[in-house]
Write an enzyme that holds these catalytic residues in place. Sequence first.
Site, mmCIF file in Angstrom:
data_model
loop_
_atom_site.group_PDB
_atom_site.id
_atom_site.type_symbol
_atom_site.label_atom_id
_atom_site.label_comp_id
_atom_site.label_asym_id
_atom_site.label_seq_id
_atom_site.Cartn_x
_atom_site.Cartn_y
_atom_site.Cartn_z
ATOM 1 C CD GLU A 253 -2.881 0.847 2.555
ATOM 2 O OE1 GLU A 253 -3.634 1.817 2.990
ATOM 3 O OE2 GLU A 253 -2.928 -0.306 3.034
ATOM 4 C CD GLU B 95 -4.084 6.293 5.569
ATOM 5 O OE1 GLU B 95 -5.264 5.696 5.975
ATOM 6 O OE2 GLU B 95 -3.154 6.362 5.966
#
Length: 270
Positions: free
Chosen positions: A140, A144
Amino acid sequence: MRLNGPGSFWPSLAGVLFAVAAAFVAAPVHAQDMQSAPSFVDNFSSFDRSRWYVSDGWSNGNHQNCIWSKDLVRLSDGVLSLSFEKRKLKDREFACAEIQTKQRFGYGVYEARMKTDTGSGLNAAFFTYIGPQDKKPWDEIDFEVLTKDPSKVQVNSYIQGKAKNGKLVDVDGGADKGFNDYGFVWEKDRLRWYVNGKLVNEVTNPDELPTNPQKIFFSLWGSDKLTNWMGAFADPGRKVTMQVKRIAFTALGQPCQFPESLACTITNSN
């Protein structure tokens, strides 16, 4: 973060799948072997259902206090909106939104132009992810915005399910005040994150670099459990929305696709 998928966990089987992710040993992937979908730019003049899958009717795990709802993905005047609102779905009191590409992408330049909202206990994310449900280890790469503090964005990655390279970096003017450009350049030997064209993090340790092609995600979700990370959740009392104007992937070695692209100025050597 996809504790089950960005930011996420897999429904009800999270522990089992995490164990699978940890146990899965990936064969080395070399640059010439990295299979990737082709370059593209999506300005959201329309919603391309051949490119995007809309999550609907499930959650990523018990940490998430909302259920994905396709009704909270909207397109208007070239802006894609993903929202979070109070609406009881199944066993949750809130509904939230996520989209993901149907194809997987490898080394290249990934860029999104987006604006977030505010609210404690919420996560507005642009990231890439692949995992055990795709018969791959959990890899990943993240941007964020924990909207408790939209003056910053968290960048990080996961390698075979283990968090790496986490860092909070400033978003000048705030992620919620206007549209900002978030991009990362993923190469075989290096991973770099950029905010509004400024380099904010770089990793060259080969043990901390993803090696599996990934899908591209956008999501807005909430949690009343991950308080140490996302802040104490509070019902915002309104619909909360993140907006996306553009997403682009430019494969390494391909020409840049729009004037503002990182690919116009960033090369393999700088």
